[in-house]
Design a protein around this motif. Structure first.
Motif, PDB file in Angstrom:
ATOM      1  N   SER A   1      -2.766   7.441   0.368  1.00 46.34           N
ATOM      2  CA  SER A   1      -3.496   6.333   0.983  1.00 46.34           C
ATOM      3  C   SER A   1      -2.658   5.522   1.965  1.00 46.34           C
ATOM      4  CB  SER A   1      -4.025   5.392  -0.107  1.00 46.34           C
ATOM      5  OG  SER A   1      -2.945   4.728  -0.762  1.00 46.34           O
TER       6      SER A   1
ATOM      7  N   ASP B   1       1.186  -1.245   8.410  1.00 44.32           N
ATOM      8  CA  ASP B   1       1.132  -1.409   6.970  1.00 44.32           C
ATOM      9  C   ASP B   1      -0.228  -0.951   6.457  1.00 44.32           C
ATOM     10  OD1 ASP B   1       2.082  -1.979   4.495  1.00 44.32           O
ATOM     11  OD2 ASP B   1       2.192  -4.162   4.750  1.00 44.32           O
ATOM     12  N   SER B   2      -0.246  -0.488   5.216  1.00 43.88           N
ATOM     13  CA  SER B   2      -1.501  -0.032   4.619  1.00 43.88           C
ATOM     14  C   SER B   2      -2.218  -1.198   3.953  1.00 43.88           C
ATOM     15  CB  SER B   2      -1.218   1.062   3.584  1.00 43.88           C
ATOM     16  OG  SER B   2      -0.400   0.553   2.544  1.00 43.88           O
ATOM     17  N   GLU B   3      -3.414  -0.941   3.499  1.00 45.42           N
ATOM     18  CA  GLU B   3      -4.125  -1.931   2.711  1.00 45.42           C
ATOM     19  C   GLU B   3      -3.441  -2.056   1.344  1.00 45.42           C
ATOM     20  OE1 GLU B   3      -6.774  -3.888   3.541  1.00 45.42           O
ATOM     21  OE2 GLU B   3      -6.436  -3.126   5.565  1.00 45.42           O
ATOM     22  N   PRO B   4      -3.453  -3.238   0.753  1.00 45.22           N
ATOM     23  CA  PRO B   4      -2.840  -3.369  -0.575  1.00 45.22           C
ATOM     24  C   PRO B   4      -3.631  -2.568  -1.598  1.00 45.22           C
ATOM     25  CG  PRO B   4      -4.017  -5.376   0.012  1.00 45.22           C
ATOM     26  CD  PRO B   4      -4.006  -4.519   1.238  1.00 45.22           C
TER      27      PRO B   4
ATOM     28  N   ASN C   1       2.976  -3.591   1.580  1.00 46.77           N
ATOM     29  CA  ASN C   1       1.868  -2.891   0.918  1.00 46.77           C
ATOM     30  C   ASN C   1       2.155  -1.400   0.787  1.00 46.77           C
ATOM     31  OD1 ASN C   1       0.343  -5.236   0.633  1.00 46.77           O
ATOM     32  ND2 ASN C   1      -0.707  -4.948   2.590  1.00 46.77           N
ATOM     33  N   ARG C   2       2.722  -0.829   1.844  1.00 41.78           N
ATOM     34  CA  ARG C   2       3.119   0.586   1.765  1.00 41.78           C
ATOM     35  C   ARG C   2       4.165   0.786   0.676  1.00 41.78           C
ATOM     36  NH1 ARG C   2       2.413   4.384   5.709  1.00 41.78           N
ATOM     37  NH2 ARG C   2       4.529   5.136   5.422  1.00 41.78           N
TER      38      ARG C   2
ATOM     39  N   CYS D   1       2.525   0.775  -2.726  1.00 43.85           N
ATOM     40  CA  CYS D   1       1.822   2.033  -2.990  1.00 43.85           C
ATOM     41  C   CYS D   1       2.801   3.151  -3.349  1.00 43.85           C
ATOM     42  CB  CYS D   1       0.988   2.443  -1.777  1.00 43.85           C
ATOM     43  SG  CYS D   1      -0.471   1.414  -1.495  1.00 43.85           S
TER      44      CYS D   1
END
Length: 318
Positions: A118, A125-128, A101-102, A105
């Motif tokens: 973001s 990991d970030s949010e998708p 996800n990162r 982004c």
């Protein structure tokens, strides 16, 4: 006395990598000195991040990339030519770390800079990204690619503009691999290889290499889902070697080919295909790879066969 450097991307980057392997503290000081003098040199920012990554300092590499990605939008257009390189290499770091996800982004922020804020610090990991961001990002990446395809002189040698095309193509294909299908991602490379802007030469070989890398990444890390497809990876690498002079002597392509056949449990296919190439092109790299593959790509090394490879290489009989 400090090393006196010509302000060229290659020399500066090479000096930075050399320093990072011998003196970590000195490498940081050199990087800061070079970037103080060449703040808008994006390949140098990438070299700094990669020198940190090479020593296992992922968090430091992330900080360097984040600083560069947040800074370059304010640079003059001529100094933003290599922007796609930064996004590509930063995204690859995250893919290799399992943070897809990162990575997505980072890639989408090439066309939507606000997304970079973001992704957080890399501890998880970030949010998708939301669907609207993906649609917008893919559209803008397509527009960037169209600008290269439209009215462009053929790319033969690697220049800043041709490198920007190579990196943008890879970014768009990887976004599609992560958000749609492998076939959709592959279609970008098929179009590029059929385009008159890539008639022959070093840039075309780079595009073949990246096309194979995309397939290998899908195979090796499961990026993009849809399962392991060894026949597709094999087909692309064999096409590259058949159609582009120089690809048959590309050690990275051979390693990807060998890894693909090894995972598919088709090790003898690698031996046969390599033998066919050696019948036509007897080079030191190919003989060396043939020996290396026998040692690394077979469950039990055949000492007699390896000995015969050395003998054939030395007498040139093939």
């Amino acid at each position: 006395m400090p090393l006196q450097l010509d302000h060229t991307d290659m020399l500066s980057s090479t000096a930075l990598f050399l320093e990072s392997w011998t003196n970590i503290k000195g490498a940081k000081q050199l990087a800061k000195r070079l970037l103080k003098e060449q703040r808008m040199n994006l390949p140098l920012w990438n070299a700094y991040a990669q020198s940190e990554l090479a020593k296992g300092n992922k968090d430091e590499a992330r900080k360097v990339y984040m600083t560069a990605l947040q800074s370059y939008p304010s640079f003059p257009p001529d100094n933003r030519v290599h922007a796609a390189l930064l996004h590509r290499m930063f995204a690859q770091l995250e893919i290799d770390s399992g943070m897809v996800n990162r990575a997505l982004c980072v890639l989408l922020s090439l066309s939507s800079p606000g997304l970079i804020a973001s992704i957080g610090d890399g501890s998880s990991d970030s949010e998708p990204p939301v669907a609207t961001s993906i649609v917008k990002g893919r559209k803008l990446l397509s527009q960037r690619l169209e600008a290269f395809f439209s009215g462009q002189k053929p790319f033969i040698n690697v220049t800043p503009q041709s490198q920007a095309f190579i990196d943008t193509l890879y970014c768009h294909a990887t976004v599609d691999l992560l958000t749609t299908t492998l076939d959709t991602a592959a279609a970008h490379y098929e179009r590029a290889l059929k385009s008159p802007i890539l008639p022959c030469g070093a840039v075309r070989e780079c595009v073949w290499h990246d096309y194979a890398s995309l397939m290998f990444q899908h195979r090796e890390r499961g990026v993009g889902g849809s399962g392991f497809r060894p026949a597709l990876t094999r087909e692309i690498i064999e096409r590259a070697m058949a159609e582009e002079a120089g690809c048959w002597n590309n050690a990275v392509l051979w390693e990807m080919y060998g890894a693909n056949e090894g995972q598919a449990k088709l090790e003898n296919r690698l031996r046969r295909y390599l033998g066919q190439i050696l019948d036509v092109h007897s080079t030191q790299m190919l003989w060396t790879f043939a020996v290396w593959s026998e040692v690394h790509h077979h469950s039990t090394a055949n000492v007699n066969f390896i000995r015969s490879l050395f003998e054939n290489a030395l007498d040139g009989s093939g």
